[in-house]
Scaffold this active site. Structure first.
Site, PDB file in Angstrom:
ATOM      1  N   LYS A 166      50.978 -70.503 -18.464  1.00 28.26           N
ATOM      2  CA  LYS A 166      50.115 -70.588 -19.641  1.00 28.26           C
ATOM      3  C   LYS A 166      48.740 -71.119 -19.244  1.00 28.26           C
ATOM      4  O   LYS A 166      48.625 -72.017 -18.408  1.00 28.26           O
ATOM      5  CB  LYS A 166      50.773 -71.507 -20.683  1.00 28.26           C
ATOM      6  CG  LYS A 166      50.097 -71.496 -22.051  1.00 28.26           C
ATOM      7  CD  LYS A 166      50.890 -72.340 -23.031  1.00 28.26           C
ATOM      8  CE  LYS A 166      50.254 -72.389 -24.416  1.00 28.26           C
ATOM      9  NZ  LYS A 166      51.037 -73.208 -25.366  1.00 28.26           N
ATOM     10  N   SER A 180      52.148 -71.095 -29.620  1.00 27.20           N
ATOM     11  CA  SER A 180      50.936 -70.676 -28.934  1.00 27.20           C
ATOM     12  C   SER A 180      51.182 -70.066 -27.554  1.00 27.20           C
ATOM     13  O   SER A 180      50.275 -69.496 -26.957  1.00 27.20           O
ATOM     14  CB  SER A 180      49.996 -71.879 -28.775  1.00 27.20           C
ATOM     15  OG  SER A 180      50.604 -72.900 -27.989  1.00 27.20           O
ATOM     16  N   SER A 207      55.872 -74.198 -29.758  1.00 25.05           N
ATOM     17  CA  SER A 207      55.068 -73.164 -29.121  1.00 25.05           C
ATOM     18  C   SER A 207      55.766 -72.423 -27.999  1.00 25.05           C
ATOM     19  O   SER A 207      55.278 -71.389 -27.549  1.00 25.05           O
ATOM     20  CB  SER A 207      53.768 -73.775 -28.576  1.00 25.05           C
ATOM     21  OG  SER A 207      52.981 -74.280 -29.618  1.00 25.05           O
TER      22      SER A 207
END
Length: 496
Positions: A37, A165, A189
């Protein structure tokens, strides 16, 4: 070729490595590939948090997570798209455009891939450094592909959101571009996009994986998580990352880490009454009932209805706390020390104000304002402290229902349950076109089933049970290996 084609259609990566990262050819994770990420720093690729304000930023140091994975032989494919600074649950709030759900067909390309390069400082500096060729021995040349959203891009009408996210990380796994991905989970997330893409998404206990090198959103909640289609690989990766790190002040000390994964012959499962069937869509409700019936038939499991009264207040408490911490953490982005800096400003609107106005997206600005209010002289007592009290009560309620002792204070209930089971999301992923029309408050409701475990720091994992449907297993703080073993047991039941 597959990597490039799917990246063009689904906008999965913010940067794709063209220079192979340094990693051992042998190790626990040798011959595996992963995606990271884009809020976890690396020296070999930019770290942008999918925000304009960090465009082209390259960290001078390596995160503990990426270093440990490289040491065990895993290869980093690229950095994944995300909601800007982790603020969102759709992966539509990115400066680089939306990431789409690869379980649903997107016919046309929505991004272009452009090659870029940069120089990164080497680990060793030689004594005979000369300024005639400053890159010799001291700097390493790196090439990567970066996504650029097409001005005329079109999202197919049947496309659904990927969740956020950590949407890019989930999409990379779901599209079979990597063996596993590393994301971050602040309020769901990792688990929510894992649910929407039908993969495993594990959020460990808070403090089990080092946050050194993670750009913070809310440091009392941020937890690095692991995503894969293979539950056994999730456990292997967690075993590599589950180490004390003196660089991280929130890292759990070695003596407090629990490695036991032995389960009782009769496993007690708690079903929270507050997470009722009434809020679930029909597709999710059908899978939920089927799962409960199959568990009831097995002699290994006992199901109990439990009550956690503070669950009803956990969502507003979470958004009060998380925005408060975010408003403080994001104060460092002023365009002076690093990142994006505006080219136009006046005495009326100073340079740092103009930079932040242009550099942050709409959702980030909204949460900064909400957090600043909660930390104001009025909001601190009426909002922030009330949210803190709700969090404390929720932790106490979890301690009362769990049989296993709490990792830090050893509180437990000898007659309690082993695990909590509940849905990860109340519905299938919404259509992108529908989600773009919802209000911010309506979008926050997508986190209603995931934030309670984040507030308490508990280990929780999404278990895929059909297309874009998943359920969570949560355990007591510190008992991560038992949660992983129980998740594997449920997966072997093959409820689809």
């Amino acid at each position: 070729m597959m990597l490039r084609q799917l990246s063009l259609k689904y906008n999965i990566f913010t940067s794709i490595a063209l220079t192979k990262s340094e990693s051992n050819s042998v190790g626990t994770l040798a011959n595996t590939s992963y995606a990271l990420k884009d809020n976890i720093v690396t020296r070999d690729a930019p770290t942008t948090c999918s925000s304009r304000i960090l465009t082209n930023y390259v960290s001078p140091f390596e995160s503990t997570v990426s270093r440990l994975l490289a040491e065990e032989g895993s290869h980093l494919v690229g950095k994944t798209n995300m909601d800007e600074f982790g603020m969102g649950n759709s992966c539509l709030n990115s400066h680089f455009g939306p990431t789409l759900n690869p379980l649903y067909e997107q016919k046309s390309d929505i991004v272009d891939l452009k090659e870029k390069e940069f120089w990164t400082r080497g680990e060793k500096i030689t004594e005979d450094l000369t300024f005639e060729n400053p890159h010799t021995d001291t700097y390493l040349h790196r090439n990567y592909l970066v996504s650029e959203l097409k001005s005329d891009y079109k999202v197919d009408p049947e496309m659904r959101i990927v969740g956020g996210s950590s949407g890019g990380s989930a999409a990379a796994v779901a599209a079979d571009l990597v063996d596993y991905a590393v994301g971050t989970d602040t309020g769901g997330s990792v688990r929510l996009p894992s649910c929407y893409t039908s993969i495993f998404g594990f959020k460990p206990s808070y403090g089990r994986i080092s946050r050194w090198g993670l750009i913070p959103y809310a440091q009392s909640l941020d937890t690095i998580g692991i995503m894969s289609k293979d539950i056994k690989l999730v456990r292997r990766v967690f075993g590599v990352l589950d180490k004390y790190d003196s660089s991280d002040p929130t890292s759990v000390s070695q003596e407090n880490r629990i490695y036991d994964d032995n389960l009782n012959s009769k496993i007690k499962i708690g079903i929270p009454a507050e997470m009722s069937l009434g809020n679930l869509e029909d597709d999710v409700k059908e899978k939920w009932r089927k799962m409960l019936k199959q568990l009831q038939k097995s002699p290994k499991f006992e199901l109990f209805l439990i009550s956690l009264p503070s669950l009803s207040k956990s969502l507003p408490a979470y958004y009060t706390l998380v925005t408060s911490e975010a408003s403080s953490n994001l104060a460092r982005y002023d365009g002076i020390r690093y990142g994006y800096r505006t080219g136009e400003y006046t005495s009326v609107e100073p340079e740092f104000a103009k930079t932040r106005s242009e550099g942050f997206g709409v959702e980030v600005k909204r949460r900064i304002i909400l957090g600043s209010y909660s930390l104001s002289s009025y909001g601190y007592k009426s909002h922030f402290m009330n949210a803190t009290n709700v969090r404390s009560k929720l932790i106490q309620e979890f301690n009362r229902v769990f049989k296993e002792p709490h990792m830090l204070n050893k509180n437990h209930n000898p007659d309690g349950i082993d695990f909590i089971l509940c849905p990860t999301a109340t519905s299938l992923p919404p259509l992108v076109s529908q989600y773009q029309k919802v209000t911010p408050v309506e979008s926050y409701m997508n986190d209603i089933l995931t934030v309670p475990f984040s507030l308490a720091g508990l280990p929780a994992i999404n278990i895929p049970l059909g297309r874009s449907v998943g359920f969570q297993v949560a355990g007591q703080l510190g008992h991560d290996y038992k949660v992983l073993k129980f998740a594997q047991m449920i997966d072997e039941l093959q409820i689809r």
